[in-house]
Scaffold this motif. Structure first.
Motif, PDB file in Angstrom:
ATOM      1  N   VAL A   1      56.793 -18.933  87.426  1.00 18.70           N
ATOM      2  CA  VAL A   1      57.901 -19.149  86.493  1.00 18.70           C
ATOM      3  C   VAL A   1      58.808 -17.929  86.481  1.00 18.70           C
ATOM      4  O   VAL A   1      60.034 -18.051  86.481  1.00 18.70           O
ATOM      5  CB  VAL A   1      57.358 -19.466  85.085  1.00 18.70           C
ATOM      6  CG1 VAL A   1      58.491 -19.457  84.056  1.00 18.70           C
ATOM      7  CG2 VAL A   1      56.661 -20.829  85.092  1.00 18.70           C
ATOM      8  N   VAL A   2      58.213 -16.761  86.493  1.00 22.46           N
ATOM      9  CA  VAL A   2      58.968 -15.508  86.557  1.00 22.46           C
ATOM     10  C   VAL A   2      58.668 -14.846  87.894  1.00 22.46           C
ATOM     11  O   VAL A   2      57.500 -14.597  88.218  1.00 22.46           O
ATOM     12  CB  VAL A   2      58.595 -14.556  85.401  1.00 22.46           C
ATOM     13  CG1 VAL A   2      59.407 -13.264  85.502  1.00 22.46           C
ATOM     14  CG2 VAL A   2      58.826 -15.236  84.056  1.00 22.46           C
ATOM     15  N   THR A   3      59.683 -14.595  88.678  1.00 24.60           N
ATOM     16  CA  THR A   3      59.492 -13.995  89.993  1.00 24.60           C
ATOM     17  C   THR A   3      58.866 -12.612  89.868  1.00 24.60           C
ATOM     18  O   THR A   3      59.339 -11.769  89.105  1.00 24.60           O
ATOM     19  CB  THR A   3      60.832 -13.885  90.739  1.00 24.60           C
ATOM     20  OG1 THR A   3      61.409 -15.189  90.841  1.00 24.60           O
ATOM     21  CG2 THR A   3      60.635 -13.311  92.133  1.00 24.60           C
ATOM     22  N   ARG A   4      57.759 -12.409  90.602  1.00 20.35           N
ATOM     23  CA  ARG A   4      57.055 -11.133  90.561  1.00 20.35           C
ATOM     24  C   ARG A   4      57.264 -10.412  91.887  1.00 20.35           C
ATOM     25  O   ARG A   4      56.995 -10.971  92.954  1.00 20.35           O
ATOM     26  CB  ARG A   4      55.562 -11.364  90.317  1.00 20.35           C
ATOM     27  CG  ARG A   4      54.709 -10.098  90.420  1.00 20.35           C
ATOM     28  CD  ARG A   4      53.258 -10.394  90.129  1.00 20.35           C
ATOM     29  NE  ARG A   4      53.074 -10.697  88.719  1.00 20.35           N
ATOM     30  CZ  ARG A   4      52.996  -9.800  87.748  1.00 20.35           C
ATOM     31  NH1 ARG A   4      53.114  -8.499  88.046  1.00 20.35           N
ATOM     32  NH2 ARG A   4      52.822 -10.159  86.501  1.00 20.35           N
ATOM     33  N   PRO A   5      57.728  -9.165  91.857  1.00 15.92           N
ATOM     34  CA  PRO A   5      57.879  -8.420  93.106  1.00 15.92           C
ATOM     35  C   PRO A   5      56.507  -8.025  93.658  1.00 15.92           C
ATOM     36  O   PRO A   5      55.512  -8.029  92.939  1.00 15.92           O
ATOM     37  CB  PRO A   5      58.684  -7.184  92.685  1.00 15.92           C
ATOM     38  CG  PRO A   5      58.334  -6.998  91.240  1.00 15.92           C
ATOM     39  CD  PRO A   5      58.140  -8.380  90.684  1.00 15.92           C
ATOM     40  N   GLY A   6      56.494  -7.715  94.934  1.00 18.81           N
ATOM     41  CA  GLY A   6      55.259  -7.234  95.536  1.00 18.81           C
ATOM     42  C   GLY A   6      54.769  -8.171  96.618  1.00 18.81           C
ATOM     43  O   GLY A   6      55.293  -9.265  96.833  1.00 18.81           O
ATOM     44  N   ALA A   7      53.721  -7.722  97.297  1.00 23.69           N
ATOM     45  CA  ALA A   7      53.161  -8.468  98.419  1.00 23.69           C
ATOM     46  C   ALA A   7      52.432  -9.712  97.922  1.00 23.69           C
ATOM     47  O   ALA A   7      51.830  -9.723  96.841  1.00 23.69           O
ATOM     48  CB  ALA A   7      52.210  -7.575  99.211  1.00 23.69           C
ATOM     49  N   THR A   8      52.474 -10.761  98.715  1.00 22.34           N
ATOM     50  CA  THR A   8      51.759 -11.989  98.392  1.00 22.34           C
ATOM     51  C   THR A   8      50.368 -11.967  99.026  1.00 22.34           C
ATOM     52  O   THR A   8      50.107 -11.238  99.985  1.00 22.34           O
ATOM     53  CB  THR A   8      52.523 -13.225  98.900  1.00 22.34           C
ATOM     54  OG1 THR A   8      52.585 -13.193 100.329  1.00 22.34           O
ATOM     55  CG2 THR A   8      53.922 -13.277  98.327  1.00 22.34           C
TER      56      THR A   8
END
Length: 416
Positions: A326-333
């Motif tokens: 819902v809220v875009t989270r930065p960082g590696a997947t």
């Protein structure tokens, strides 16, 4: 799903942030878009403008009263498969004269209710049902309007659990037996033949099987005319699919209808359609929150608060739903198994999803407006989730969350 879009990195339903809905109504939570529902119905009605046609929404796809009310206000009819669904659509303000009753196992009580209500038509699915309906109508001193649901033995090319038009399926009257059964119906005193019906399956993305089924039905219509049995409507069923992921094939309503309408041109037959998933599937999402992250040697598990009792389709059909933050989270997947807390290894909502996650994150399971809440259960004594319908900047709670106390209230201990 244009009604669900990102603004400043936050997924919205129309003008309402899904994070706000989760805060207000909790999770899991079903969220529907009024705009998406209206646009989906408008697609059909625009293509059918100027024709004698009726779009009968298949209630089994999503039977929330607010959804039914909205569609009824915009001129939809309804395709029902139980007495309970009949009571639902009536409670939602439906016109009884725009209701068709399908289903292989109609009881005498359901038939009586539908007859006294004054529905448009019964889609009869067997010789035994025809006899029972005639008897019930005789008891009431009336005549039952009927069509036969004819099984055209057309392979819809869909999942076997949602294929309904082959010889081995339980639905409908075998094509080779239909003409004789129509003659039998014509000899009964308390049924009135009004039409013919077919439905070959669900989640179809190729218009060709629909056209093949219609060709077979029209041949039967012409044969019946030589028998003196004149039909007034043809019900082409539903089944037009939706796009669940970006690389899915897609069929527009126009591409689906054009070959059918071309075949029906010049015939004095009213056209009935029974779309379900196509009207509501992409109009809804399921909100869920990450409870725990459980990385493993072989698989990484994201344990969320929604489960197979909320959304059964992945466990039941192996079906795919896009799952997004819902809220875009930065960082590696990382690759995650999205699973619920139900005590079953089959309790999953998505396999091998590339997501950047942290505990407490909100996820949206997309294209969940059809066969979601209606198929949910209370397995593991889990109360069913709330339903919310968004209209622009307003959010309406259209079904509150159940409580455990309400579930227990229907039961009792032994007296001694």
């Amino acid at each position: 799903m244009s009604a669900f879009c990102r603004r400043d990195g936050v997924l919205h339903a129309e003008s309402v942030a899904l994070s706000e809905l989760a805060a207000d109504f909790g999770t899991p939570c079903w969220v529907y878009s009024r705009q998406a529902l209206e646009r989906a119905l408008d697609e059909f009605q625009q293509e059918l403008r100027g024709l004698d046609a009726l779009v009968c929404y298949a209630v089994k796809a999503n039977s929330n009263l607010a959804v039914l009310d909205l569609l009824a206000r915009r001129g939809a009819g309804f395709d029902i498969v139980s007495g309970g669904e009949l009571k639902r659509v009536l409670a939602a303000g439906a016109d009884p004269g725009r209701i068709v009753f399908s289903g292989v196992g109609k009881t005498a009580a359901e038939m009586e209710l539908a007859l006294t209500t004054g529905i448009l038509c019964f889609n009869v699915e067997s010789a035994a049902e025809l006899e029972r309906l005639n008897d019930v109508a005789a008891k009431l001193g009336t005549r039952a309007p009927i069509s036969l649901r004819v099984n055209p033995d057309v392979d819809a090319g869909t999942h076997p659990y949602i294929s309904t038009g082959l010889k081995e399926n339980k639905f409908g009257v075998a094509y080779d037996e239909a003409r004789a059964l129509y003659r039998q119906a014509a000899a009964l005193g308390n049924v009135e033949i009004t039409g013919i019906d077919c439905h070959i399956g669900s989640q179809l993305l190729d218009p060709a099987p629909f056209a093949e089924a219609l060709d077979k039905l029209l041949l039967l219509v012409d044969q019946l005319a030589t028998d003196g049995i004149v039909l007034h409507h043809i019900d082409l069923g539903g089944g037009l699919g939706i796009r669940y992921r970006d690389d899915d094939a897609s069929t527009t309503v126009a591409a689906y209808l054009q070959p059918l309408l071309a075949r029906l041109a010049g015939r004095p037959l009213r056209i009935l359609l029974e779309p379900g998933r196509r009207l509501v599937g992409n109009a809804g999402v399921l909100l869920t929150r990450v409870e725990y992250l459980k990385p493993g040697e072989v698989k990484n598990f994201a344990i969320v608060d929604a489960a197979m009792n909320d959304l059964a389709r992945p466990a039941l059909y192996g079906s795919w739903h896009e799952i997004v933050p819902v809220v875009t989270r930065p960082g590696a997947t990382r690759r995650w198994e999205i699973v619920g807390p139900v005590c079953e290894s089959g309790d999953f909502l998505g396999h091998d999803r590339a997501l950047a996650l942290a505990g407490g994150d909100l996820l949206a399971i997309l294209s969940a407006g059809a066969y979601g809440m209606v198929m949910s259960s209370n397995y593991n004594t889990r109360p069913r989730a709330a339903e919310v319908l968004v209209d622009g900047a307003q959010a309406h709670l259209v079904r509150r969350r159940e409580t455990v106390d309400e579930l227990l209230a229907l039961e009792q201990r032994l007296p001694c």
